[in-house]
Each structure stands twice: as C-alpha cells, then as structure tokens.
Write an enzyme that holds these catalytic residues in place. Structure first.
Site, PDB file in Angstrom:
ATOM      1  N   HIS A 188       0.804  -1.222  -0.036  1.00  0.00           N
ATOM      2  CA  HIS A 188      -0.133   0.087  -0.103  1.00  0.00           C
ATOM      3  C   HIS A 188       0.827   1.457  -0.067  1.00  0.00           C
ATOM      4  O   HIS A 188       0.524   2.163  -0.497  1.00  0.00           O
ATOM      5  CB  HIS A 188      -0.963  -0.185   1.253  1.00  0.00           C
ATOM      6  CG  HIS A 188      -2.010  -0.897   1.011  1.00  0.00           C
ATOM      7  ND1 HIS A 188      -2.995  -0.864   0.185  1.00  0.00           N
ATOM      8  CD2 HIS A 188      -2.201  -2.067   1.789  1.00  0.00           C
ATOM      9  CE1 HIS A 188      -3.819  -1.896   0.359  1.00  0.00           C
ATOM     10  NE2 HIS A 188      -3.281  -2.556   1.470  1.00  0.00           N
ATOM     11  N   ARG A 295     -14.106   2.738 -13.100  1.00  0.00           N
ATOM     12  CA  ARG A 295     -14.240   1.647 -12.267  1.00  0.00           C
ATOM     13  C   ARG A 295     -15.613   1.920 -11.201  1.00  0.00           C
ATOM     14  O   ARG A 295     -15.334   2.328 -10.190  1.00  0.00           O
ATOM     15  CB  ARG A 295     -13.051   1.170 -11.503  1.00  0.00           C
ATOM     16  CG  ARG A 295     -11.862   1.104 -12.429  1.00  0.00           C
ATOM     17  CD  ARG A 295     -10.519   0.554 -11.767  1.00  0.00           C
ATOM     18  NE  ARG A 295      -9.456   0.546 -12.564  1.00  0.00           N
ATOM     19  CZ  ARG A 295      -8.700   1.421 -13.135  1.00  0.00           C
ATOM     20  NH1 ARG A 295      -8.640   2.646 -12.462  1.00  0.00           N
ATOM     21  NH2 ARG A 295      -7.541   1.045 -13.653  1.00  0.00           N
ATOM     22  N   ARG A 331     -17.712   1.122 -16.478  1.00  0.00           N
ATOM     23  CA  ARG A 331     -17.795  -0.545 -16.289  1.00  0.00           C
ATOM     24  C   ARG A 331     -18.662  -0.933 -15.098  1.00  0.00           C
ATOM     25  O   ARG A 331     -18.493  -0.434 -13.952  1.00  0.00           O
ATOM     26  CB  ARG A 331     -16.479  -1.044 -16.105  1.00  0.00           C
ATOM     27  CG  ARG A 331     -16.341  -2.625 -15.657  1.00  0.00           C
ATOM     28  CD  ARG A 331     -15.079  -2.940 -15.598  1.00  0.00           C
ATOM     29  NE  ARG A 331     -14.014  -2.794 -14.408  1.00  0.00           N
ATOM     30  CZ  ARG A 331     -13.014  -2.889 -14.283  1.00  0.00           C
ATOM     31  NH1 ARG A 331     -12.183  -3.375 -15.153  1.00  0.00           N
ATOM     32  NH2 ARG A 331     -12.590  -2.378 -13.015  1.00  0.00           N
ATOM     33  N   GLU A 429     -11.442  -9.831 -21.834  1.00  0.00           N
ATOM     34  CA  GLU A 429     -10.406 -10.082 -21.050  1.00  0.00           C
ATOM     35  C   GLU A 429     -10.210 -11.400 -20.687  1.00  0.00           C
ATOM     36  O   GLU A 429      -9.570 -11.998 -19.550  1.00  0.00           O
ATOM     37  CB  GLU A 429     -10.540  -9.109 -19.683  1.00  0.00           C
ATOM     38  CG  GLU A 429     -11.953  -9.525 -19.262  1.00  0.00           C
ATOM     39  CD  GLU A 429     -12.380  -8.442 -17.956  1.00  0.00           C
ATOM     40  OE1 GLU A 429     -11.293  -8.031 -17.174  1.00  0.00           O
ATOM     41  OE2 GLU A 429     -13.463  -8.092 -17.796  1.00  0.00           O
ATOM     42  N   ASN A 452      -4.767  -6.847 -18.308  1.00  0.00           N
ATOM     43  CA  ASN A 452      -4.461  -7.149 -17.076  1.00  0.00           C
ATOM     44  C   ASN A 452      -4.935  -8.678 -17.076  1.00  0.00           C
ATOM     45  O   ASN A 452      -3.994  -9.738 -16.892  1.00  0.00           O
ATOM     46  CB  ASN A 452      -4.909  -6.569 -15.989  1.00  0.00           C
ATOM     47  CG  ASN A 452      -4.456  -5.039 -16.067  1.00  0.00           C
ATOM     48  OD1 ASN A 452      -3.617  -4.665 -16.945  1.00  0.00           O
ATOM     49  ND2 ASN A 452      -4.850  -4.312 -15.073  1.00  0.00           N
ATOM     50  N   ASP A 453      -6.323  -8.966 -16.852  1.00  0.00           N
ATOM     51  CA  ASP A 453      -6.702 -10.139 -16.881  1.00  0.00           C
ATOM     52  C   ASP A 453      -6.714 -11.278 -17.943  1.00  0.00           C
ATOM     53  O   ASP A 453      -6.570 -12.580 -17.907  1.00  0.00           O
ATOM     54  CB  ASP A 453      -8.190 -10.242 -16.423  1.00  0.00           C
ATOM     55  CG  ASP A 453      -8.579 -10.156 -14.892  1.00  0.00           C
ATOM     56  OD1 ASP A 453      -7.761 -10.392 -14.423  1.00  0.00           O
ATOM     57  OD2 ASP A 453      -9.535  -9.275 -14.740  1.00  0.00           O
ATOM     58  N   ARG A 463      -1.586 -12.734 -11.346  1.00  0.00           N
ATOM     59  CA  ARG A 463      -0.805 -11.479 -11.631  1.00  0.00           C
ATOM     60  C   ARG A 463      -0.310 -10.995 -10.231  1.00  0.00           C
ATOM     61  O   ARG A 463       0.525 -10.140 -10.331  1.00  0.00           O
ATOM     62  CB  ARG A 463      -1.645 -10.560 -12.562  1.00  0.00           C
ATOM     63  CG  ARG A 463      -2.933 -10.198 -11.938  1.00  0.00           C
ATOM     64  CD  ARG A 463      -3.489  -9.164 -13.145  1.00  0.00           C
ATOM     65  NE  ARG A 463      -4.838  -9.146 -12.861  1.00  0.00           N
ATOM     66  CZ  ARG A 463      -5.316  -7.924 -12.657  1.00  0.00           C
ATOM     67  NH1 ARG A 463      -4.523  -7.043 -12.158  1.00  0.00           N
ATOM     68  NH2 ARG A 463      -6.791  -7.782 -12.330  1.00  0.00           N
ATOM     69  N   CYS A 500      -7.901  -0.793 -22.451  1.00  0.00           N
ATOM     70  CA  CYS A 500      -8.083  -0.121 -21.362  1.00  0.00           C
ATOM     71  C   CYS A 500      -7.020  -0.808 -20.053  1.00  0.00           C
ATOM     72  O   CYS A 500      -6.940  -0.255 -19.051  1.00  0.00           O
ATOM     73  CB  CYS A 500      -9.411  -0.134 -20.733  1.00  0.00           C
ATOM     74  SG  CYS A 500     -10.410  -1.522 -20.036  1.00  0.00           S
TER      75      CYS A 500
END
Length: 552
Positions: A188, A295, A331, A429, A452-453, A463, A500
């Site tokens: 974080h 998002r 989304r 994805e 990413n996915d 990932r 994206c």
C-alpha cells in the site's frame, strides 16, 4: 561514492540530502498488574484513540491521493475493530495479568506471523498492517506520538520501511524522494507513493546507519539506484538527466489540448482510467479526450452496504456533466477476486480469480444489476455515457444482459423517467472472449481489451503472485496475437476497439498497437500525454507489416 540498488516504485530523479527516518522503537516490557479490568479499559481507550487518528489520516489521504488510495486507513480501522484481535489482547491481559502494552505486542506478533505464513500475497501484506495498528495502540498507551519527519528543507527520506500511515503524513513539499531497505513494490505504501508522484525505491540493498543522515545523495527512480556522496561525474550526469526530464514534462504539456492523430492522419482516442469522481481533476489536467474506464466497483468497495440507485445516479451524472459531452465509459461492477466487499457475502473460493465475480454476480443477482443499470441509463440523459460489461465469455451472457436491459428500460418508461441511448460494449479479458470475438462483435457497440486479466488467464499466472514474476511476460506473443485478432474482428463487424488495461500505457507497444489499427488507448491520467506524444509522432502505416511480423 557508494552505489546501492533497490526496486523502483516510481520513476524520476531526486537530488538532495538524506534524512534517516527513525521510527522510535516502542519499548515494551512485561509487567504484572493487579486491576485487570482497569488495564482492559486502558487498552480500549488507546484503541479508540488510534481509531480517531486513523480517521484523520483517511481525511488527509483523500485530499492528497483520492478515496481509492485512502481506503488503506479504513482497512486499518476495520482491523482495530476486529473482535478476534481485541479478544486476544484482552484475554492475555486477564489470564496472564499483564500490562496492555505487552498484550498488544504479543497479539501483534501472533497475528502478523499468521498472515505472513499465508500463501496468498494479498493476505501476506496484511502482516505489515497488523504491526502498524499495534504500534499505534502501543504508542498511545505510552503517551507517545508516532515519529514524523521534521526538516526545514526538502530531503530524501531513508528508512528501514514505511507504513502507509507514515507515508501519507510526509509533507510532500519537504520530501524529494524516499528509499526503504525493506518493503514491496505492491505494498500500500508503494501504491501511495506512485499516486503522490514521489520518486521511490524499496528493498534497497544497503545498511541503514545514522551516519548517513545529512549526506548528499541522488535517487534514480528510473533505474532503481541511489548514489550516496556521488562523485562529480555522476552528479553532473544526474543533473543533466533531471533537466532533460523536466524539459520532457514541459514538452508534454504542449500535447495537452491536441488531438491524438498519427503522422499519416489516423485518429486514435486517448482516454483516461479512473476509480472515482475525485480523479476527474487529473483527467482534465492531462487533457483526456474521454474516460475509457470508470471503475464503478469503487462505489461498492467504499460503502458499507449496497449503494442505492440514487447514490449511483448522482455520481454517474456528475462524471457525465463534468466531461461535457466527451465519452465516459462506465464499467459495471467488477466485484470479486481481489476486490471484496463483505456485505456481498461471497462464499470463500479456492480460486477466486476464476470464481464468482463481475458479470457473474450481476447475472446471478439481477436485483443488484438492475439497480446499477437504472442509475446508468438515467445518467445517460446528462452526457455521453457508454456502458461496459466485464468478464464476458459467451454469447448467452450478452443475451441475458440484453434481456435485463430491456426490463430496466421498460421500468423507466413506465415511471416516465428520461434516459439516453448509451453505447453498450464489453471487455475482452478472457481467452474465450478473444477467441469468439468475431461472434461477440455482432452483438455489441464496442470492445475494450482488459489486458491485465487477459494476460493472467492466457498465461495461467496469478498476476498478484510475486513469486511468479519471472514467468510473467506481458509481451507474450499469445497475448499480443489475441489483441490483434480482437481488433480485426471488431473492425470486420464495423465496431471500434480500444485497450483499457496496463499494456495501453506501455510505450514499447504503442507502435505495434497503431500498426494493429487500435482505435483507442485508455491509460492512467499521468501516462496520457506520453502516449499522445508517441501517437502524434508515429506513422501508423509505415513499416506496418514489418512491425506486425516482428511482434507476432
């Protein structure tokens, strides 16, 4: 001159004097006490004080790094509220008749060790969070304040490690960079550093000693290097690089209000990815032509219960109005996997990345889905909203979505509520979606590739698992071929296709994406001008076949 290597968290070059950050170790000794209930009360007072302090940190973080990145402090508050944690401290006080400081320290050791031994990398990170909240409680019990950096001039912070609470308390105008001996690039603290734009290194291979305090140093965040007492040649080189970086930033600003058009005249939309309304300032500041990924799940993650239709409508409406006619792609909720909200009461899964998530939740809990769709369609009357559905794998899912959408529109018509005609697209994805993209393209208005996915599922690599970094290849030919196949199938069907995911911001691939014929790239606001410059300086038709052959 001494040179040390670390892992880069955020790029850039910082030149200044080192300030060794000492946490001020909490001295905890075991003491026998007589009045156990009074000691339990003392623990609870210290815990409540810690809650209030975390609330103040959350408010500060929201202003500086946005709600999504400030959520760590809400998590810390939740950990302090955890009954198991409190019961453990109180039980040790009562059964062993010991002081609250000792009981808190023992509980901290037990819980942090438990988290550290877990297989899941996300849960491993919670070990540091447990230690942080426990240190805060112990400091309150001792009547001490947690250490802060006090300096008259901007410095490079050097520390063993920094907790998120310590990072957010750093006065940005007094911090040139920070370097830690320990820490993870996925922690974080690292995320906060990237958001704050502070050049930073973690896991730096150096010994932290007090004699480093005040020494001149250079942090090269681009290459993960820190130079202590740099020689004249190194200093001159770094000053030159720093000046070049500043000039590049100024040059990028000239692209702020330009359209993203290649040298051969192809228009490629440059959009921004955001997580909440507070990010809109960054979108406008960097001249985004639209929002390619809003998002919406952060509305759910930041709430203690399901956000109402009205709450969602107000957020979507504000985004649409602020963007003043520019396309805003929202989304639908992508809860599940690493994004959990307790009130969804999702069953524990062995493999959550492949479990109940995103559109699968929406289609199995249509009442939640319809609430969001009503809010989205209502907001579409106030701007150029497009709706995007994640984790699609089949035509039957699209058929179910369309059926629910028609029900929502019928309800709005019956209530006399106005709404627009938003474009409706899907995320590509999963390998399944990419493979049948020729069929899916006939059913939707656009594609947006979630790299990413798509990479995770194509390579069968989690990932978020750092131990698999050596096997993870974002440029894998299989992933790139799926992207190209998807773009081709979209264009054959007469719809547009964008990216994206993180690869959209990968400048090494911009030329390839242009050769593929990509229509839109949506990236984090901070990367937008860099990608736009590359687009404007590239001829997408020149050497097209050679570029495709090189990569594919």
């Amino acid at each position: 001159m001494n040179v040390y290597q670390g892992k880069s968290v955020f790029g850039g070059i910082a030149i200044g004097h080192l300030c060794v950050y000492q946490k001020g170790e909490q001295q905890v000794t075991r003491q026998k006490i007589e009045d156990v209930e009074a000691e339990v009360k003392r623990f609870q007072v210290a815990r409540e004080a810690a809650q209030a302090q975390l609330g103040e940190l959350y408010d500060k973080a929201v202003k500086e790094v946005g709600e999504a990145n400030a959520a760590i402090f809400e998590m810390h508050q939740m950990l302090l509220e955890d009954e198991d944690y409190q019961d453990s401290v109180e039980n040790i006080i009562r059964t062993q008749q010991v002081n609250a400081e000792y009981a808190t320290a023992v509980t901290s050791d037990h819980f942090s060790s438990m988290f550290a031994e877990m297989d899941d990398d996300y849960m491993k990170e919670r070990a540091a969070d447990i230690r942080d909240i426990s240190e805060r409680v112990i400091a309150n019990l001792n009547g001490e304040n947690k250490s802060k950096v006090v300096t008259d001039e901007p410095v490079i912070i050097l520390a063993d490690d920094l907790a998120p609470s310590e990072t957010v308390q750093l006065e940005k105008d007094k911090v040139l960079s920070f370097v830690t001996v320990h820490g993870s690039v996925n922690s974080h603290t690292a995320i906060l550093a990237r958001t704050m734009g502070i050049p930073a290194l973690v896991s730096t291979e150096m010994e932290l000693t007090q004699d480093l305090d005040g020494k001149l140093a250079v942090v090269d965040g681009n290459h993960g290097t820190i130079y202590v007492d740099p020689d004249a040649e190194t200093m001159e080189k770094m000053k030159t690089l720093k000046k070049e970086e500043e000039e590049k930033k100024e040059l990028l600003q000239t692209f702020k209000n330009k359209e993203s058009i290649t040298l051969d005249g192809k228009r490629v939309l440059t959009y921004a990815n955001i997580g909440n309304v507070k990010d809109l300032a960054l979108v406008l500041q960097n001249g985004a032509e639209g929002i390619g990924l809003f998002r919406s799940e952060f509305l759910y993650l930041e709430s203690e219960t399901y956000p109402t239709e009205e709450e969602q409508f107000e957020v979507y409406k504000k985004v649409a109005e602020t963007m003043a006619g520019k396309r805003v792609i929202i989304r639908t909720l992508d809860i599940g996997a690493d994004k959990q909200a307790d009130y969804f009461e999702l069953a524990k899964e062995e493999n959550p990345a492949m479990g109940v998530r995103a559109i699968r939740i929406c289609l199995t809990r249509p009442e939640i889905f319809k609430t969001q769709l009503r809010a989205l369609f209502r907001a579409s009357a106030y701007g150029n909203i497009a709706i995007m559905y994640p984790m699609i794998t089949s035509l039957s899912e699209i058929a179910q979505i369309k059926e629910i959408v028609e029900e929502v529109k019928a309800e709005l018509d019956a209530d006399g509520v106005p709404y627009g005609t938003p474009e409706q697209g899907i995320m590509i994805e999963t390998p399944a979606a990419a493979t049948i993209s020729d069929l899916l393209a006939k059913e939707v208005d656009f594609f947006s590739i979630g790299t990413n996915d798509l990479t995770q599922y194509t390579l069968a690599i989690d990932r978020q698992n750092q131990s698999l970094d050596a096997f993870f290849d974002a440029h894998h030919i299989a992933v790139l071929r799926m992207i190209y196949q998807t773009v081709q199938n979209a264009h054959k069907a007469g719809i547009w296709c964008g990216i994206c995911g993180e690869l959209g911001a990968d400048s090494d691939l911009t030329e390839l994406f242009l050769a593929m014929g990509i229509d839109e790239l949506s990236v984090s606001p901070g990367r937008l001008l860099t990608i736009r410059r590359l687009i404007c300086e590239t001829d997408s038709s020149a050497n097209k076949e050679e570029i495709l052959k090189k990569w594919l």
